[in-house]
Motif scaffolding. Structure first.
Motif, PDB file in Angstrom:
ATOM      1  N   SER A 123       0.815  -1.223   0.000  1.00  0.00           N
ATOM      2  CA  SER A 123       0.000   0.000   0.000  1.00  0.00           C
ATOM      3  C   SER A 123       0.848   1.273   0.000  1.00  0.00           C
ATOM      4  O   SER A 123       0.317   2.365  -0.200  1.00  0.00           O
ATOM      5  N   LEU A 124       2.148   1.133   0.216  1.00  0.00           N
ATOM      6  CA  LEU A 124       3.012   2.317   0.316  1.00  0.00           C
ATOM      7  C   LEU A 124       3.488   2.749  -1.064  1.00  0.00           C
ATOM      8  O   LEU A 124       3.990   1.934  -1.838  1.00  0.00           O
ATOM      9  N   SER A 125       3.346   4.003  -1.355  1.00  0.00           N
ATOM     10  CA  SER A 125       3.770   4.534  -2.652  1.00  0.00           C
ATOM     11  C   SER A 125       5.292   4.675  -2.704  1.00  0.00           C
ATOM     12  O   SER A 125       5.970   4.686  -1.671  1.00  0.00           O
ATOM     13  N   TRP A 126       5.784   4.811  -3.926  1.00  0.00           N
ATOM     14  CA  TRP A 126       7.212   5.052  -4.106  1.00  0.00           C
ATOM     15  C   TRP A 126       7.624   6.324  -3.371  1.00  0.00           C
ATOM     16  O   TRP A 126       8.676   6.383  -2.761  1.00  0.00           O
ATOM     17  N   TRP A 127       6.736   7.327  -3.410  1.00  0.00           N
ATOM     18  CA  TRP A 127       7.035   8.596  -2.751  1.00  0.00           C
ATOM     19  C   TRP A 127       7.184   8.404  -1.245  1.00  0.00           C
ATOM     20  O   TRP A 127       8.096   8.937  -0.616  1.00  0.00           O
ATOM     21  N   THR A 128       6.286   7.615  -0.654  1.00  0.00           N
ATOM     22  CA  THR A 128       6.352   7.359   0.788  1.00  0.00           C
ATOM     23  C   THR A 128       7.634   6.617   1.134  1.00  0.00           C
ATOM     24  O   THR A 128       8.339   6.984   2.089  1.00  0.00           O
ATOM     25  N   LEU A 129       7.942   5.572   0.382  1.00  0.00           N
ATOM     26  CA  LEU A 129       9.152   4.779   0.662  1.00  0.00           C
ATOM     27  C   LEU A 129      10.423   5.612   0.527  1.00  0.00           C
ATOM     28  O   LEU A 129      11.407   5.354   1.218  1.00  0.00           O
ATOM     29  N   SER A 130      10.387   6.603  -0.336  1.00  0.00           N
ATOM     30  CA  SER A 130      11.566   7.462  -0.544  1.00  0.00           C
ATOM     31  C   SER A 130      11.657   8.592   0.474  1.00  0.00           C
ATOM     32  O   SER A 130      12.675   9.269   0.551  1.00  0.00           O
ATOM     33  N   SER A 131      10.598   8.791   1.247  1.00  0.00           N
ATOM     34  CA  SER A 131      10.569   9.901   2.203  1.00  0.00           C
ATOM     35  C   SER A 131      11.528   9.657   3.361  1.00  0.00           C
ATOM     36  O   SER A 131      11.778   8.517   3.753  1.00  0.00           O
ATOM     37  N   ARG A 132      12.009  10.752   3.916  1.00  0.00           N
ATOM     38  CA  ARG A 132      12.949  10.669   5.031  1.00  0.00           C
ATOM     39  C   ARG A 132      12.245  10.247   6.307  1.00  0.00           C
ATOM     40  O   ARG A 132      11.100  10.600   6.560  1.00  0.00           O
ATOM     41  N   ILE A 133      12.969   9.483   7.122  1.00  0.00           N
ATOM     42  CA  ILE A 133      12.539   9.220   8.485  1.00  0.00           C
ATOM     43  C   ILE A 133      12.938  10.442   9.320  1.00  0.00           C
ATOM     44  O   ILE A 133      14.084  10.888   9.251  1.00  0.00           O
ATOM     45  N   ILE A 134      11.991  10.963  10.062  1.00  0.00           N
ATOM     46  CA  ILE A 134      12.264  12.145  10.882  1.00  0.00           C
ATOM     47  C   ILE A 134      12.415  11.709  12.338  1.00  0.00           C
ATOM     48  O   ILE A 134      11.513  11.078  12.889  1.00  0.00           O
ATOM     49  N   GLU A 135      13.545  12.017  12.917  1.00  0.00           N
ATOM     50  CA  GLU A 135      13.779  11.669  14.315  1.00  0.00           C
ATOM     51  C   GLU A 135      13.064  12.664  15.213  1.00  0.00           C
ATOM     52  O   GLU A 135      13.132  13.865  15.006  1.00  0.00           O
ATOM     53  N   ASN A 136      12.377  12.128  16.227  1.00  0.00           N
ATOM     54  CA  ASN A 136      11.688  12.993  17.184  1.00  0.00           C
ATOM     55  C   ASN A 136      12.718  13.693  18.066  1.00  0.00           C
ATOM     56  O   ASN A 136      13.734  13.115  18.433  1.00  0.00           O
ATOM     57  N   ARG A 137      12.419  14.923  18.416  1.00  0.00           N
ATOM     58  CA  ARG A 137      13.324  15.705  19.270  1.00  0.00           C
ATOM     59  C   ARG A 137      12.950  15.531  20.712  1.00  0.00           C
ATOM     60  O   ARG A 137      11.823  15.334  21.058  1.00  0.00           O
TER      61      ARG A 137
END
Length: 199
Positions: free
Chosen positions: A185-199
């Motif tokens: 269900s995950l798009s190419w765009w989603t898979l390519s997106s950065r993981i954002i670390e919580n502060r």
């Protein structure tokens, strides 16, 4: 045996890299299940990666930030550019069972992850494979869902595999079936997106 590296000793950059890590964890557990085996301590410290695809010239075993000759900084690729493999290690608490003895029932083993509900009193005998599923789910929960943003699509599956009652957790085949639905269900765009670390 190759020189391995902690699975998270290079930050994962994209959602796709984390999804591939999750896939290999689930398929590793499925392989153990097909072999009638249980790891019984597959926490985050017992999962390593093969760094050779990422580090074309490797790194110094004493300081993994340095080159082999210790004269510079070790250069590396991302997991997206050079996919790698992950391994379960430390099989000291593991058990192999005869097919006729499945599902096994054993005394509780106290592994590295102290949050396992089975390890709280009373210490009733348990079936080890659901505990392995808990370990992997809790790794994803603690190392990814609680520390980063972008992987929320894993929350419903993780919530099911970390249930307090081991008999309520899905088996590994069901986990993989549900995970594959999520992955597709995950798009190419989603898979390519950065993981954002919580502060």
């Amino acid at each position: 045996m190759p020189l391995l590296r902690e699975y998270n000793n290079l930050r994962m950059k994209s959602i796709g890299e984390a999804v591939e890590f999750f896939r290999q964890l689930c398929e590793g557990l499925q392989f153990l299940r097909k072999c009638c085996a249980a790891h019984r301590d597959c926490m985050n410290l017992n999962i390593m990666m093969d760094p050779r695809p990422l580090f074309p010239h490797m790194f110094h075993p004493r300081d993994d930030r340095r080159t082999l000759d210790f004269k510079g900084t070790a250069k590396y690729y991302t997991r997206t550019a050079r996919p790698t493999k992950y391994f379960f290690i430390d099989f000291g608490l593991s058990r192999k069972y005869y097919p006729g003895d499945m599902p096994p029932v054993e005394p509780v083993i106290f592994g590295g992850d102290k949050t396992v509900p089975e390890s709280t009193e009373p210490y009733d005998p348990v079936n080890p494979p659901p505990t392995d599923i808990y370990y992997v789910g809790n790794l994803i929960r603690e190392d990814f869902l609680q520390k980063t943003t972008g992987l929320e699509f894993m929350e419903p599956l993780v919530a099911d595999v970390v249930q307090d009652d081991p008999s309520e957790r899905p088996n590994i085949d069901e986990v993989i079936r549900r995970f594959e639905q999520i992955r597709r269900s995950l798009s190419w765009w989603t898979l390519s997106s950065r993981i954002i670390e919580n502060r």
